[in-house]
Design a protein around this motif. Structure first.
Motif, PDB file in Angstrom:
ATOM      1  N   THR A  60       1.887  19.410   8.445  1.00  0.00           N
ATOM      2  CA  THR A  60       1.200  20.611   7.986  1.00  0.00           C
ATOM      3  C   THR A  60       0.059  20.842   8.961  1.00  0.00           C
ATOM      4  O   THR A  60      -0.794  19.974   9.140  1.00  0.00           O
ATOM      5  CB  THR A  60       0.656  20.435   6.560  1.00  0.00           C
ATOM      6  OG1 THR A  60       1.754  20.152   5.687  1.00  0.00           O
ATOM      7  CG2 THR A  60      -0.055  21.693   6.090  1.00  0.00           C
ATOM      8  N   ASP A  62      -3.086  23.270  10.153  1.00  0.00           N
ATOM      9  CA  ASP A  62      -4.037  24.340   9.867  1.00  0.00           C
ATOM     10  C   ASP A  62      -4.538  24.870  11.197  1.00  0.00           C
ATOM     11  O   ASP A  62      -4.945  24.090  12.062  1.00  0.00           O
ATOM     12  CB  ASP A  62      -5.215  23.821   9.045  1.00  0.00           C
ATOM     13  CG  ASP A  62      -4.786  23.310   7.678  1.00  0.00           C
ATOM     14  OD1 ASP A  62      -3.728  23.753   7.187  1.00  0.00           O
ATOM     15  OD2 ASP A  62      -5.513  22.478   7.111  1.00  0.00           O
ATOM     16  N   TYR A  63      -4.493  26.189  11.367  1.00  0.00           N
ATOM     17  CA  TYR A  63      -4.942  26.787  12.625  1.00  0.00           C
ATOM     18  C   TYR A  63      -5.814  28.008  12.353  1.00  0.00           C
ATOM     19  O   TYR A  63      -5.743  28.623  11.289  1.00  0.00           O
ATOM     20  CB  TYR A  63      -3.749  27.143  13.528  1.00  0.00           C
ATOM     21  CG  TYR A  63      -2.818  28.197  12.965  1.00  0.00           C
ATOM     22  CD1 TYR A  63      -2.937  29.532  13.339  1.00  0.00           C
ATOM     23  CD2 TYR A  63      -1.824  27.855  12.068  1.00  0.00           C
ATOM     24  CE1 TYR A  63      -2.090  30.490  12.825  1.00  0.00           C
ATOM     25  CE2 TYR A  63      -0.980  28.805  11.558  1.00  0.00           C
ATOM     26  CZ  TYR A  63      -1.109  30.135  11.939  1.00  0.00           C
ATOM     27  OH  TYR A  63      -0.278  31.088  11.418  1.00  0.00           O
ATOM     28  N   TYR A  64      -6.629  28.327  13.328  1.00  0.00           N
ATOM     29  CA  TYR A  64      -7.594  29.417  13.222  1.00  0.00           C
ATOM     30  C   TYR A  64      -7.036  30.633  13.963  1.00  0.00           C
ATOM     31  O   TYR A  64      -6.661  30.543  15.132  1.00  0.00           O
ATOM     32  CB  TYR A  64      -8.917  28.983  13.850  1.00  0.00           C
ATOM     33  CG  TYR A  64     -10.005  30.025  13.817  1.00  0.00           C
ATOM     34  CD1 TYR A  64     -10.762  30.204  12.674  1.00  0.00           C
ATOM     35  CD2 TYR A  64     -10.278  30.808  14.925  1.00  0.00           C
ATOM     36  CE1 TYR A  64     -11.769  31.144  12.634  1.00  0.00           C
ATOM     37  CE2 TYR A  64     -11.284  31.752  14.891  1.00  0.00           C
ATOM     38  CZ  TYR A  64     -12.026  31.916  13.748  1.00  0.00           C
ATOM     39  OH  TYR A  64     -13.023  32.854  13.710  1.00  0.00           O
ATOM     40  N   ILE A  69      -8.397  30.778   8.442  1.00  0.00           N
ATOM     41  CA  ILE A  69      -7.665  29.527   8.607  1.00  0.00           C
ATOM     42  C   ILE A  69      -6.305  29.707   7.934  1.00  0.00           C
ATOM     43  O   ILE A  69      -6.229  30.047   6.751  1.00  0.00           O
ATOM     44  CB  ILE A  69      -8.420  28.340   7.960  1.00  0.00           C
ATOM     45  CG1 ILE A  69      -9.825  28.206   8.524  1.00  0.00           C
ATOM     46  CG2 ILE A  69      -7.606  27.060   8.100  1.00  0.00           C
ATOM     47  CD1 ILE A  69      -9.902  27.660   9.918  1.00  0.00           C
ATOM     48  N   HIS A  70      -5.230  29.504   8.690  1.00  0.00           N
ATOM     49  CA  HIS A  70      -3.867  29.615   8.194  1.00  0.00           C
ATOM     50  C   HIS A  70      -3.228  28.234   8.201  1.00  0.00           C
ATOM     51  O   HIS A  70      -3.652  27.351   8.940  1.00  0.00           O
ATOM     52  CB  HIS A  70      -3.045  30.559   9.079  1.00  0.00           C
ATOM     53  CG  HIS A  70      -3.643  31.929   9.208  1.00  0.00           C
ATOM     54  ND1 HIS A  70      -3.474  32.899   8.254  1.00  0.00           N
ATOM     55  CD2 HIS A  70      -4.415  32.476  10.174  1.00  0.00           C
ATOM     56  CE1 HIS A  70      -4.117  33.994   8.632  1.00  0.00           C
ATOM     57  NE2 HIS A  70      -4.700  33.757   9.794  1.00  0.00           N
ATOM     58  N   SER A  71      -2.189  28.069   7.418  1.00  0.00           N
ATOM     59  CA  SER A  71      -1.515  26.783   7.318  1.00  0.00           C
ATOM     60  C   SER A  71      -0.006  27.000   7.419  1.00  0.00           C
ATOM     61  O   SER A  71       0.527  27.932   6.814  1.00  0.00           O
ATOM     62  CB  SER A  71      -1.863  26.121   5.990  1.00  0.00           C
ATOM     63  OG  SER A  71      -1.288  24.855   5.915  1.00  0.00           O
TER      64      SER A  71
END
Length: 108
Positions: A60, A62-64, A69-71
């Motif tokens: 999993t 998480d990115y910006y 912040i999206h996952s």
């Protein structure tokens, strides 16, 4: 006991412009700044990426992006160190997503 209608009571007093402005303010409240990661966290994420490539494990990430912040969940397909990009095969749709390594905030 008060029989209050909540937001319905004030809806007739609000102009459409005010409703639009309130919606924009609510969207802006949810925006975040990109977190700064320390070197030990970056090293740990690099190690997790290497292990995930070797073992083909699901991650999993998480990115910006766009001040949020999206996952996503998936397996790492390729890593391109010269462009600092990784390609992830998503679990939900089997599509590929390209991410910049610099945008990754956390790996679980």
């Amino acid at each position: 006991m008060v029989n209050d209608r909540g937001h319905k009571k004030w809806a007739s007093l609000m102009l459409p412009e005010h409703v639009i402005m309130l919606e924009q303010l609510e969207k802006e409240d949810n925006l975040v700044n990109k977190p700064l990661l320390e070197s030990d966290i970056l090293e740990e994420m690099e190690h997790q990426i290497q292990q995930a490539i070797l073992n083909k494990t699901k991650l999993t990430i998480d990115y910006y992006q766009n001040r949020r912040i999206h996952s996503i969940q998936g397996t790492i397909d390729t890593v391109k160190p010269y462009t600092a990009q990784i390609t992830i095969v998503l679990d939900s749709s089997k599509k590929k997503k390209h991410l910049s390594i610099r945008d990754i905030v956390a790996i679980k």
